[in-house]
Design a protein around this motif. Structure first.
Motif, PDB file in Angstrom:
ATOM      1  N   ARG A  58       0.737  -7.598  -3.497  1.00 18.01           N
ATOM      2  CA  ARG A  58      -0.684  -7.058  -2.244  1.00 18.01           C
ATOM      3  C   ARG A  58      -1.224  -8.643  -3.091  1.00 18.01           C
ATOM      4  O   ARG A  58      -2.005  -9.346  -2.514  1.00 18.01           O
ATOM      5  N   ALA A  59      -1.440  -9.079  -4.742  1.00 14.75           N
ATOM      6  CA  ALA A  59      -2.538  -9.528  -4.805  1.00 14.75           C
ATOM      7  C   ALA A  59      -2.035 -10.838  -5.237  1.00 14.75           C
ATOM      8  O   ALA A  59      -2.518 -11.810  -4.938  1.00 14.75           O
ATOM      9  N   CYS A  60      -0.920 -11.159  -5.442  1.00 17.00           N
ATOM     10  CA  CYS A  60       0.218 -12.101  -4.705  1.00 17.00           C
ATOM     11  C   CYS A  60      -0.047 -13.100  -3.855  1.00 17.00           C
ATOM     12  O   CYS A  60      -0.562 -13.904  -3.487  1.00 17.00           O
ATOM     13  N   VAL A  61      -0.535 -12.154  -2.712  1.00 14.89           N
ATOM     14  CA  VAL A  61       0.060 -12.545  -0.714  1.00 14.89           C
ATOM     15  C   VAL A  61      -2.135 -13.247  -0.886  1.00 14.89           C
ATOM     16  O   VAL A  61      -1.770 -14.095  -0.213  1.00 14.89           O
ATOM     17  N   ASP A  62      -2.890 -11.411  -1.275  1.00 13.43           N
ATOM     18  CA  ASP A  62      -4.704 -12.703  -1.360  1.00 13.43           C
ATOM     19  C   ASP A  62      -4.552 -13.636  -1.991  1.00 13.43           C
ATOM     20  O   ASP A  62      -5.337 -14.516  -1.520  1.00 13.43           O
ATOM     21  N   SER A  63      -3.875 -13.951  -3.158  1.00 14.48           N
ATOM     22  CA  SER A  63      -3.796 -15.477  -3.884  1.00 14.48           C
ATOM     23  C   SER A  63      -3.414 -16.491  -2.858  1.00 14.48           C
ATOM     24  O   SER A  63      -4.417 -17.535  -2.429  1.00 14.48           O
ATOM     25  N   ARG A  72       1.716 -14.187   6.814  1.00 10.34           N
ATOM     26  CA  ARG A  72       3.000 -14.018   6.845  1.00 10.34           C
ATOM     27  C   ARG A  72       4.090 -14.294   6.135  1.00 10.34           C
ATOM     28  O   ARG A  72       5.075 -13.590   5.312  1.00 10.34           O
ATOM     29  N   ARG A  73       4.489 -15.853   5.873  1.00  9.35           N
ATOM     30  CA  ARG A  73       4.994 -16.458   4.871  1.00  9.35           C
ATOM     31  C   ARG A  73       4.079 -16.080   3.460  1.00  9.35           C
ATOM     32  O   ARG A  73       5.622 -15.524   2.425  1.00  9.35           O
ATOM     33  N   ALA A  74       3.414 -15.908   3.029  1.00  5.99           N
ATOM     34  CA  ALA A  74       3.182 -15.005   1.895  1.00  5.99           C
ATOM     35  C   ALA A  74       3.589 -14.189   1.385  1.00  5.99           C
ATOM     36  O   ALA A  74       3.909 -13.620   0.684  1.00  5.99           O
ATOM     37  N   THR A  75       3.269 -12.581   3.027  1.00  8.89           N
ATOM     38  CA  THR A  75       4.201 -11.492   2.145  1.00  8.89           C
ATOM     39  C   THR A  75       5.262 -11.561   2.161  1.00  8.89           C
ATOM     40  O   THR A  75       6.130 -10.643   1.446  1.00  8.89           O
ATOM     41  N   VAL A  76       6.595 -12.524   2.919  1.00  8.96           N
ATOM     42  CA  VAL A  76       7.791 -12.647   3.112  1.00  8.96           C
ATOM     43  C   VAL A  76       8.214 -12.997   0.836  1.00  8.96           C
ATOM     44  O   VAL A  76       9.157 -12.464   0.648  1.00  8.96           O
ATOM     45  N   GLU A  77       7.188 -13.982   0.626  1.00  6.56           N
ATOM     46  CA  GLU A  77       7.892 -15.063  -0.538  1.00  6.56           C
ATOM     47  C   GLU A  77       7.549 -14.001  -1.582  1.00  6.56           C
ATOM     48  O   GLU A  77       7.559 -13.604  -2.423  1.00  6.56           O
ATOM     49  N   CYS A  78       6.121 -13.015  -1.323  1.00  6.32           N
ATOM     50  CA  CYS A  78       5.846 -12.374  -2.439  1.00  6.32           C
ATOM     51  C   CYS A  78       6.073 -11.047  -2.612  1.00  6.32           C
ATOM     52  O   CYS A  78       6.671 -10.407  -3.856  1.00  6.32           O
ATOM     53  N   HIS A  79       6.897 -10.967  -1.659  1.00 10.68           N
ATOM     54  CA  HIS A  79       7.776  -9.021  -1.426  1.00 10.68           C
ATOM     55  C   HIS A  79       9.087  -9.520  -2.277  1.00 10.68           C
ATOM     56  O   HIS A  79      10.228  -8.259  -2.560  1.00 10.68           O
TER      57      HIS A  79
END
Length: 82
Positions: A58-63, A72-79
């Motif tokens: 979640r911190a990765c997505v926020d950053s 959407r992209r951040a969620t996939v990549e950080c996951h």
């Protein structure tokens, strides 16, 4: 002149055939979309639905979003990578 007209006729027939095939492919793709979840692929990683993220992800997505990446992209990549 006859060759030009023949070439144009062949191109027109091929074009019409191609459009029909594309329309058929689009129709079948649309039908598949109704039965599938929301899927997306970024960085060669496919994600369907909304993944459950841990605190680090979640911190990765926020950053990533603050830096300009779509959520959407951040969620996939950080996951996948965090």
């Amino acid at each position: 002149m006859k060759r030009v007209m023949t070439g144009a006729l062949i191109a027109a027939v091929v074009g019409i055939g191609g459009l029909g095939g594309a329309a058929a492919a689009q129709a079948s793709h649309t039908g598949d979309q109704n039965t599938r979840q929301d899927c997306r692929t970024y960085s060669s990683v496919e994600q369907c639905g909304q993944p459950k993220l841990n605190d680090k992800q979640r911190a990765c997505v926020d950053s990533s979003v603050q830096q300009g990446m779509t959520e959407r992209r951040a969620t996939v990549e950080c996951h996948a990578f965090a």
